[in-house]
Design an enzyme around this catalytic site. Structure first.
Site, mmCIF file in Angstrom:
data_model
loop_
_atom_site.group_PDB
_atom_site.id
_atom_site.type_symbol
_atom_site.label_atom_id
_atom_site.label_comp_id
_atom_site.label_asym_id
_atom_site.label_seq_id
_atom_site.Cartn_x
_atom_site.Cartn_y
_atom_site.Cartn_z
ATOM 1 N N ASP A 222 0.421 20.878 25.356
ATOM 2 C CA ASP A 222 0.688 20.267 26.669
ATOM 3 C C ASP A 222 -0.647 19.939 27.323
ATOM 4 O OD1 ASP A 222 1.826 19.712 29.461
ATOM 5 O OD2 ASP A 222 3.644 20.360 28.434
ATOM 6 N N LYS A 260 11.509 18.137 23.649
ATOM 7 C CA LYS A 260 12.638 18.438 24.538
ATOM 8 C C LYS A 260 12.355 17.908 25.936
ATOM 9 C CE LYS A 260 14.770 21.937 27.207
ATOM 10 N NZ LYS A 260 13.921 21.847 28.381
ATOM 11 N N HIS A 264 12.509 10.990 27.516
ATOM 12 C CA HIS A 264 13.185 10.348 28.662
ATOM 13 C C HIS A 264 12.221 10.107 29.837
ATOM 14 C CE1 HIS A 264 14.708 14.287 30.865
ATOM 15 N NE2 HIS A 264 13.404 14.145 30.927
HETATM 16 C C1 LIG Z 1 9.878 17.169 31.579
HETATM 17 S S1 LIG Z 1 8.589 18.228 31.069
HETATM 18 C C2 LIG Z 1 9.281 19.000 29.640
HETATM 19 C C3 LIG Z 1 8.595 20.259 29.267
HETATM 20 C C4 LIG Z 1 9.245 20.994 28.071
HETATM 21 N N1 LIG Z 1 9.358 20.143 26.919
HETATM 22 C C5 LIG Z 1 10.597 21.516 28.477
HETATM 23 O O1 LIG Z 1 11.607 20.842 28.254
HETATM 24 O O2 LIG Z 1 10.646 22.600 29.063
HETATM 25 C C6 LIG Z 1 7.429 17.106 30.373
HETATM 26 C C7 LIG Z 1 6.133 17.764 29.923
HETATM 27 O O3 LIG Z 1 5.270 16.730 29.404
HETATM 28 C C8 LIG Z 1 3.944 17.119 29.665
HETATM 29 N N2 LIG Z 1 3.075 15.953 29.452
HETATM 30 C C9 LIG Z 1 3.006 14.830 30.208
HETATM 31 N N3 LIG Z 1 2.116 13.969 29.680
HETATM 32 C C10 LIG Z 1 1.617 14.565 28.566
HETATM 33 C C11 LIG Z 1 0.643 14.172 27.595
HETATM 34 N N4 LIG Z 1 0.057 12.981 27.673
HETATM 35 N N5 LIG Z 1 0.356 15.022 26.582
HETATM 36 C C12 LIG Z 1 0.960 16.235 26.510
HETATM 37 N N6 LIG Z 1 1.894 16.658 27.405
HETATM 38 C C13 LIG Z 1 2.221 15.829 28.415
HETATM 39 C C14 LIG Z 1 4.044 17.607 31.106
HETATM 40 O O4 LIG Z 1 2.933 18.367 31.478
HETATM 41 C C15 LIG Z 1 5.339 18.421 31.042
HETATM 42 O O5 LIG Z 1 5.093 19.762 30.702
#
Ligand SMILES: C[S@@+](CC[C@H](N)C(=O)[O-])C[C@H]1O[C@@H](n2cnc3c(N)ncnc32)[C@H](O)[C@@H]1O
Length: 359
Positions: A222, A260, A264
């Site tokens: 992340d 996960k 979206h």
């Molecule tokens: C909606 S959350 C989902 C988190 C996890 N998959 C869950 O369902 O609990 C989206 C995640 O994408 C991460 N994120 C956003 N842009 C990213 C990037 N360029 N590289 C890695 N992670 C990223 C955010 O920090 C966040 O933790």
């Protein structure tokens, strides 16, 4: 229209119009901890029990009764009218999901997720500018119209909002991954020996997988501000490994990758970029390579409540991020254009599905 029809139409219109008050009443009960108060009172609480547990001012008791009346009518709480007029409130399956005492025992506490979806800065205020957004030629999302920067930047600059977001995702992950692994989703993880949870937040989903399948080596990727929010000594002792980085640049190699609630959040173009990086990080299908997507497939259920919730969630996502909820046709297009050959949708997680995507 006949008189009766006119009156019915005006009632329906007002009901739609006031739907947000129902959400705000839920937010009020969630913030006050009404479900916990009922749970601690042995599953049945009088108004007096609630007043004592919630430290309410006695003059506000009649208002709490009216909040509860709305939530009883919506099925969030149940209510027995006693002869002595001392109302008794009980939990329903819906409000049982707001009891924090069950956190950790199978992850059935969705309170943090409710608080996120009703958060004024992160979700509610951006959604109020839908009409202005639709008439604006700017590329920015309603969230960016409200805040300037996007969601990830706001969460990285404001630790309180970052924590609200990460806690909500962790609660959702504990809940849905537990359901997945105890149910029809179990076979999806059976033959894997290594898994990277891409954009896996603070690692809850990966921890659930690692606990259920101790032979799977789990890694969480992340953004740095998310990984840094986990205290270093916790990270050192964790069963999962953490990597701070940008999934658009690099994804560590593994048999399988988990996405996960990630795709979206993004446009088709960005999904293809992410999926191409995913394809580089996994072996061939014959060698067990696959991507496991847990997300909404719009239209996966004909049940009216499920379908309606998918549509509401789609609007929430598109006011917050440059993403959307996709139907099967849209998913198929994204997978094929990113170079994947096949996929299998299992609609086994309520509004969400597990999609196995094969190289
Ligand atoms: C909606 S959350 C989902 C988190 C996890 N998959 C869950 O369902 O609990 C989206 C995640 O994408 C991460 N994120 C956003 N842009 C990213 C990037 N360029 N590289 C890695 N992670 C990223 C955010 O920090 C966040 O933790």
């Amino acid at each position: 229209m006949e008189h009766e029809q006119l009156l019915q139409a005006s009632t329906e219109l007002m009901n739609h119009n006031l739907g947000y008050i129902r959400s705000m009443a839920l937010g009020c009960a969630a913030k006050l901890g009404v479900a916990d108060a009922i749970h601690h009172a042995g599953g049945r609480a009088t108004m007096d029990d609630l007043r004592a547990a919630l430290s309410l001012h006695p003059s506000k008791l009649p208002f709490l009764r009216r909040v509860m009346r709305v939530l009883v009518a919506s099925g969030v709480f149940a209510h027995d009218e006693e002869e002595d007029d001392d109302d008794i409130y009980r939990l329903t399956p819906v409000s049982s999901l707001l009891v924090t005492a069950t956190a950790g025992s199978g992850g059935r506490n969705l309170l943090p997720f409710v608080l996120l979806q009703l958060s004024p800065p992160l979700c509610v205020t951006p959604a109020t500018s839908m009409a202005e957004w639709l008439t604006s030629g700017e590329e920015e999302t309603p969230f960016e119209m409200t805040h300037g920067p996007g969601l990830w930047t706001v969460c990285s600059r404001d630790p309180e909002l970052g924590e609200l977001f990460n806690d909500a995702m962790a609660a959702d992950s504990a809940f849905i991954m537990d359901v997945a692994i105890r149910g029809a989703g179990r076979q999806v993880f059976d033959k894997i020996t290594s898994l990277v949870d891409v954009a896996g937040g603070t690692g809850t989903a990966a921890r659930v997988v690692a606990a259920a399948f101790p032979h799977i080596k789990c890694t969480v990727l992340d953004l740095p501000h998310v990984i840094d929010s986990i205290p270093a000594d916790h990270r050192g002792r964790d069963v999962v490994k953490f990597v701070a980085g940008d999934m658009m640049d690099f994804i560590p190699r593994a048999d399988a990758l988990l996405l996960k609630f990630v795709l979206h959040d993004w446009s088709d173009e960005d999904c293809m970029k992410i999926l191409k990086r995913c394809k580089e990080a996994i072996p061939s299908r014959e060698a067990g390579g696959k991507v496991i997507v847990i997300d909404v497939v719009v239209g996966s259920s004909t049940q009216a409540m499920c379908h309606g919730t998918q549509l509401l969630f789609d609007l929430l996502i598109s006011t917050t991020l440059p993403g959307m909820q996709r139907g099967e046709k849209e998913w198929c297009k994204v997978f094929k254009e990113a170079g994947f050959t096949d996929y299998k949708i299992s609609p086994v997680l309520g509004i969400r599905s597990i999609i196995e995507v094969f190289p």
